[in-house]
Design a protein around this motif. Structure first.
Motif, PDB file in Angstrom:
ATOM      1  N   ALA A 127       0.833  -1.210   0.000  1.00 33.01           N
ATOM      2  CA  ALA A 127       0.000   0.000   0.000  1.00 33.01           C
ATOM      3  C   ALA A 127       0.864   1.254   0.000  1.00 33.01           C
ATOM      4  O   ALA A 127       0.577   2.234  -0.701  1.00 33.01           O
ATOM      5  CB  ALA A 127      -0.930  -0.012   1.209  1.00 33.01           C
ATOM      6  N   VAL A 128       1.938   1.224   0.783  1.00 34.09           N
ATOM      7  CA  VAL A 128       2.851   2.377   0.838  1.00 34.09           C
ATOM      8  C   VAL A 128       3.528   2.582  -0.514  1.00 34.09           C
ATOM      9  O   VAL A 128       3.609   3.698  -1.028  1.00 34.09           O
ATOM     10  CB  VAL A 128       3.912   2.171   1.944  1.00 34.09           C
ATOM     11  N   ALA A 129       3.988   1.493  -1.108  1.00 37.74           N
ATOM     12  CA  ALA A 129       4.726   1.595  -2.372  1.00 37.74           C
ATOM     13  C   ALA A 129       3.843   2.081  -3.521  1.00 37.74           C
ATOM     14  O   ALA A 129       4.329   2.747  -4.447  1.00 37.74           O
ATOM     15  CB  ALA A 129       5.333   0.242  -2.718  1.00 37.74           C
ATOM     16  N   ASN A 130       2.558   1.777  -3.467  1.00 42.30           N
ATOM     17  CA  ASN A 130       1.665   2.113  -4.573  1.00 42.30           C
ATOM     18  C   ASN A 130       0.920   3.437  -4.392  1.00 42.30           C
ATOM     19  O   ASN A 130       0.095   3.798  -5.239  1.00 42.30           O
ATOM     20  CB  ASN A 130       0.639   0.991  -4.775  1.00 42.30           C
ATOM     21  N   ALA A 131       1.177   4.149  -3.320  1.00 34.70           N
ATOM     22  CA  ALA A 131       0.463   5.412  -3.051  1.00 34.70           C
ATOM     23  C   ALA A 131       1.096   6.579  -3.799  1.00 34.70           C
ATOM     24  O   ALA A 131       1.441   7.616  -3.223  1.00 34.70           O
ATOM     25  CB  ALA A 131       0.438   5.689  -1.554  1.00 34.70           C
ATOM     26  N   ASP A 132       1.250   6.424  -5.109  1.00 36.05           N
ATOM     27  CA  ASP A 132       1.869   7.446  -5.960  1.00 36.05           C
ATOM     28  C   ASP A 132       0.803   8.221  -6.717  1.00 36.05           C
ATOM     29  O   ASP A 132      -0.186   7.653  -7.178  1.00 36.05           O
ATOM     30  CB  ASP A 132       2.814   6.805  -6.971  1.00 36.05           C
ATOM     31  N   PHE A 133       1.025   9.526  -6.864  1.00 36.68           N
ATOM     32  CA  PHE A 133       0.229  10.337  -7.778  1.00 36.68           C
ATOM     33  C   PHE A 133       1.173  11.286  -8.501  1.00 36.68           C
ATOM     34  O   PHE A 133       1.868  12.088  -7.874  1.00 36.68           O
ATOM     35  CB  PHE A 133      -0.849  11.142  -7.045  1.00 36.68           C
ATOM     36  N   ASN A 134       1.196  11.163  -9.821  1.00 36.13           N
ATOM     37  CA  ASN A 134       2.052  12.017 -10.642  1.00 36.13           C
ATOM     38  C   ASN A 134       3.508  11.969 -10.179  1.00 36.13           C
ATOM     39  O   ASN A 134       4.217  12.970 -10.175  1.00 36.13           O
ATOM     40  CB  ASN A 134       1.536  13.466 -10.602  1.00 36.13           C
ATOM     41  N   GLY A 135       3.928  10.751  -9.758  1.00 39.02           N
ATOM     42  CA  GLY A 135       5.312  10.567  -9.336  1.00 39.02           C
ATOM     43  C   GLY A 135       5.606  10.977  -7.907  1.00 39.02           C
ATOM     44  O   GLY A 135       6.760  10.916  -7.473  1.00 39.02           O
ATOM     45  N   SER A 136       4.598  11.409  -7.151  1.00 39.65           N
ATOM     46  CA  SER A 136       4.805  11.840  -5.769  1.00 39.65           C
ATOM     47  C   SER A 136       4.165  10.843  -4.812  1.00 39.65           C
ATOM     48  O   SER A 136       3.033  10.400  -5.023  1.00 39.65           O
ATOM     49  CB  SER A 136       4.201  13.224  -5.526  1.00 39.65           C
ATOM     50  N   ASN A 137       4.900  10.502  -3.770  1.00 36.74           N
ATOM     51  CA  ASN A 137       4.411   9.580  -2.740  1.00 36.74           C
ATOM     52  C   ASN A 137       4.695  10.204  -1.382  1.00 36.74           C
ATOM     53  O   ASN A 137       5.848  10.395  -0.998  1.00 36.74           O
ATOM     54  CB  ASN A 137       5.106   8.223  -2.870  1.00 36.74           C
ATOM     55  N   MET A 138       3.635  10.525  -0.655  1.00 36.94           N
ATOM     56  CA  MET A 138       3.791  11.227   0.620  1.00 36.94           C
ATOM     57  C   MET A 138       4.004  10.302   1.808  1.00 36.94           C
ATOM     58  O   MET A 138       4.369  10.766   2.893  1.00 36.94           O
ATOM     59  CB  MET A 138       2.557  12.089   0.896  1.00 36.94           C
ATOM     60  N   ILE A 139       3.746   8.985   1.635  1.00 34.67           N
ATOM     61  CA  ILE A 139       3.762   8.113   2.817  1.00 34.67           C
ATOM     62  C   ILE A 139       4.891   7.090   2.792  1.00 34.67           C
ATOM     63  O   ILE A 139       5.003   6.286   3.722  1.00 34.67           O
ATOM     64  CB  ILE A 139       2.405   7.389   2.979  1.00 34.67           C
ATOM     65  N   LYS A 140       5.728   7.119   1.777  1.00 30.03           N
ATOM     66  CA  LYS A 140       6.883   6.226   1.797  1.00 30.03           C
ATOM     67  C   LYS A 140       7.980   6.856   2.639  1.00 30.03           C
ATOM     68  O   LYS A 140       7.917   8.039   3.014  1.00 30.03           O
ATOM     69  CB  LYS A 140       7.377   5.957   0.381  1.00 30.03           C
ATOM     70  N   ALA A 141       8.996   6.065   2.966  1.00 35.08           N
ATOM     71  CA  ALA A 141      10.124   6.605   3.721  1.00 35.08           C
ATOM     72  C   ALA A 141      10.787   7.710   2.905  1.00 35.08           C
ATOM     73  O   ALA A 141      11.111   7.517   1.736  1.00 35.08           O
ATOM     74  CB  ALA A 141      11.122   5.497   4.024  1.00 35.08           C
ATOM     75  N   GLY A 142      10.950   8.902   3.516  1.00 31.74           N
ATOM     76  CA  GLY A 142      11.502  10.032   2.784  1.00 31.74           C
ATOM     77  C   GLY A 142      10.554  10.530   1.719  1.00 31.74           C
ATOM     78  O   GLY A 142      10.994  10.978   0.654  1.00 31.74           O
ATOM     79  N   GLY A 143       9.260  10.462   1.995  1.00 32.87           N
ATOM     80  CA  GLY A 143       8.236  10.824   1.026  1.00 32.87           C
ATOM     81  C   GLY A 143       8.263  12.291   0.636  1.00 32.87           C
ATOM     82  O   GLY A 143       8.918  13.128   1.273  1.00 32.87           O
ATOM     83  N   ALA A 144       7.506  12.616  -0.415  1.00 35.52           N
ATOM     84  CA  ALA A 144       7.491  13.970  -0.974  1.00 35.52           C
ATOM     85  C   ALA A 144       6.516  14.858  -0.216  1.00 35.52           C
ATOM     86  O   ALA A 144       5.359  14.491  -0.009  1.00 35.52           O
ATOM     87  CB  ALA A 144       7.108  13.918  -2.446  1.00 35.52           C
ATOM     88  N   THR A 145       6.994  16.016   0.185  1.00 34.72           N
ATOM     89  CA  THR A 145       6.135  17.026   0.793  1.00 34.72           C
ATOM     90  C   THR A 145       5.433  17.827  -0.298  1.00 34.72           C
ATOM     91  O   THR A 145       6.046  18.193  -1.300  1.00 34.72           O
ATOM     92  CB  THR A 145       6.968  17.977   1.678  1.00 34.72           C
ATOM     93  N   VAL A 146       4.149  18.064  -0.129  1.00 37.29           N
ATOM     94  CA  VAL A 146       3.391  18.847  -1.115  1.00 37.29           C
ATOM     95  C   VAL A 146       3.644  20.332  -0.876  1.00 37.29           C
ATOM     96  O   VAL A 146       3.469  20.831   0.229  1.00 37.29           O
ATOM     97  CB  VAL A 146       1.884  18.545  -1.009  1.00 37.29           C
ATOM     98  N   VAL A 147       4.077  21.019  -1.920  1.00 34.05           N
ATOM     99  CA  VAL A 147       4.296  22.462  -1.858  1.00 34.05           C
ATOM    100  C   VAL A 147       3.520  23.085  -3.019  1.00 34.05           C
ATOM    101  O   VAL A 147       3.967  23.050  -4.165  1.00 34.05           O
ATOM    102  CB  VAL A 147       5.790  22.823  -1.946  1.00 34.05           C
ATOM    103  N   ALA A 148       2.351  23.632  -2.726  1.00 31.38           N
ATOM    104  CA  ALA A 148       1.481  24.190  -3.761  1.00 31.38           C
ATOM    105  C   ALA A 148       1.651  25.700  -3.845  1.00 31.38           C
ATOM    106  O   ALA A 148       1.958  26.366  -2.839  1.00 31.38           O
ATOM    107  CB  ALA A 148       0.019  23.848  -3.465  1.00 31.38           C
ATOM    108  N   LEU A 149       1.446  26.252  -5.045  1.00 32.44           N
ATOM    109  CA  LEU A 149       1.493  27.704  -5.229  1.00 32.44           C
ATOM    110  C   LEU A 149       0.378  28.375  -4.440  1.00 32.44           C
ATOM    111  O   LEU A 149      -0.744  27.858  -4.361  1.00 32.44           O
ATOM    112  CB  LEU A 149       1.351  28.054  -6.710  1.00 32.44           C
ATOM    113  N   GLY A 150       0.700  29.544  -3.871  1.00 35.34           N
ATOM    114  CA  GLY A 150      -0.288  30.255  -3.068  1.00 35.34           C
ATOM    115  C   GLY A 150      -0.797  31.543  -3.693  1.00 35.34           C
ATOM    116  O   GLY A 150      -1.888  31.995  -3.364  1.00 35.34           O
ATOM    117  N   ASN A 151      -0.012  32.147  -4.604  1.00 31.24           N
ATOM    118  CA  ASN A 151      -0.465  33.393  -5.232  1.00 31.24           C
ATOM    119  C   ASN A 151       0.078  33.501  -6.649  1.00 31.24           C
ATOM    120  O   ASN A 151       0.864  32.663  -7.103  1.00 31.24           O
ATOM    121  CB  ASN A 151      -0.039  34.611  -4.398  1.00 31.24           C
ATOM    122  N   ALA A 152      -0.370  34.543  -7.352  1.00 33.22           N
ATOM    123  CA  ALA A 152      -0.032  34.703  -8.767  1.00 33.22           C
ATOM    124  C   ALA A 152       1.424  35.102  -8.980  1.00 33.22           C
ATOM    125  O   ALA A 152       1.941  34.972 -10.093  1.00 33.22           O
ATOM    126  CB  ALA A 152      -0.944  35.750  -9.401  1.00 33.22           C
TER     127      ALA A 152
END
Length: 276
Positions: A127-152
């Protein structure tokens, strides 16, 4: 200047100037009706056009902000879905560990429970290994932190930290080789799995808070974009009811101008009567 002159016709000059002015005004009104805008280019009103163009740029840039937020939400949604599955697996693992801690079990039953436990454990890893979206996995070891744009301008960011749910990590403390083959290991595993369940719940709560923050900001960005578009419309859009009234008036005025010019031109021909 001679009043009766065939070289200089002041009345015709004045009538022609007025007709040209009316024709230019009519062209302007027709352009506004055709485009729906009172200011469609910089030559109409440079200052207002520049302001409107700047706001259009900001509004269009917000599309990229919305896309960034939606990608972040999708990444978190996948992580949450996988995390909920992992939590359910841990609950089942606790049940197996508790059952295996019974000292009265025969070896066949204990072996079966241990095999079930290991299958559930391995499913957590999948489950951890397959929790990918667009190449990002937040729950694996050393997972990717989401950093979204906030303004124009790209100067603001919305951050949602990764939450590792990998086996043997800070949240899921069950090791990748954990078993319940004996009473001792099964008893110890009960506490380990219980702690993991609590940790996974806390991690999912953090992810849920993050996705709510993104959703709230997405709503704000949508409202801001609508307000900017409305503001641009206030600056450059034409009042078509008013322009329609002007069009009728100018068309009448041009017809009268043509008649006035015709009358002025005819005045010189009347001088021929003096020589008959």
């Amino acid at each position: 200047m001679a009043i009766n002159s065939i070289n200089t016709n002041t009345g015709a000059m004045t009538a022609l100037q007025n007709l040209n002015t009316t024709s230019k005004q009519l062209e302007t009104v027709q352009a506004r009706i055709n485009t729906g805008k009172k200011i469609s280019s910089a030559k109409d009103n440079g200052a207002i056009w520049a302001i409107a163009q700047s706001q259009r740029g900001t509004s269009q840039s917000l599309n990229a902000v919305k896309d960034s937020i939606l990608r972040g939400q999708s990444t978190i949604d996948v992580a949450v879905a996988a995390g909920e599955s992992i939590s359910d697996l841990l609950v089942n693992m606790k049940e197996k560990a508790l059952a295996a801690s019974d000292a009265s079990l025969d070896s066949t039953s204990r072996t079966a429970l241990n095999e079930d436990f290991k299958a559930l454990r391995d499913q957590v890893a999948k489950a951890v290994a397959n929790a990918d979206f667009n190449g990002s996995n937040m729950i694996k070891a050393g997972g990717a932190t989401v950093v979204a744009l906030g303004n124009a301008d790209g100067t603001s960011r919305i951050t949602v930290a990764a939450q590792s749910l990998a086996l043997g990590g800070a949240n899921v403390t069950v090791s990748a080789t954990g078993t319940i083959g004996t009473v001792t290991t099964a008893t110890a595993m009960i506490a380990t799995v219980t702690t993991s369940i609590a940790n996974v719940g806390a991690a999912l709560a953090k992810l849920g808070t993050g996705t709510k923050a993104l959703d709230s900001h997405l709503n704000f960005v949508g409202k801001l974009q609508d307000a900017l578009d409305a503001g641009v419309g206030n600056l450059v859009d034409a009042d078509l009811a008013s322009e329609s009234a002007k069009l009728q008036a100018l068309q009448t005025k041009r017809q009268l101008g043509v008649q006035a010019l015709s009358i002025a031109n005819a005045s010189t021909s009347s001088l021929l009567g003096l020589f008959r």
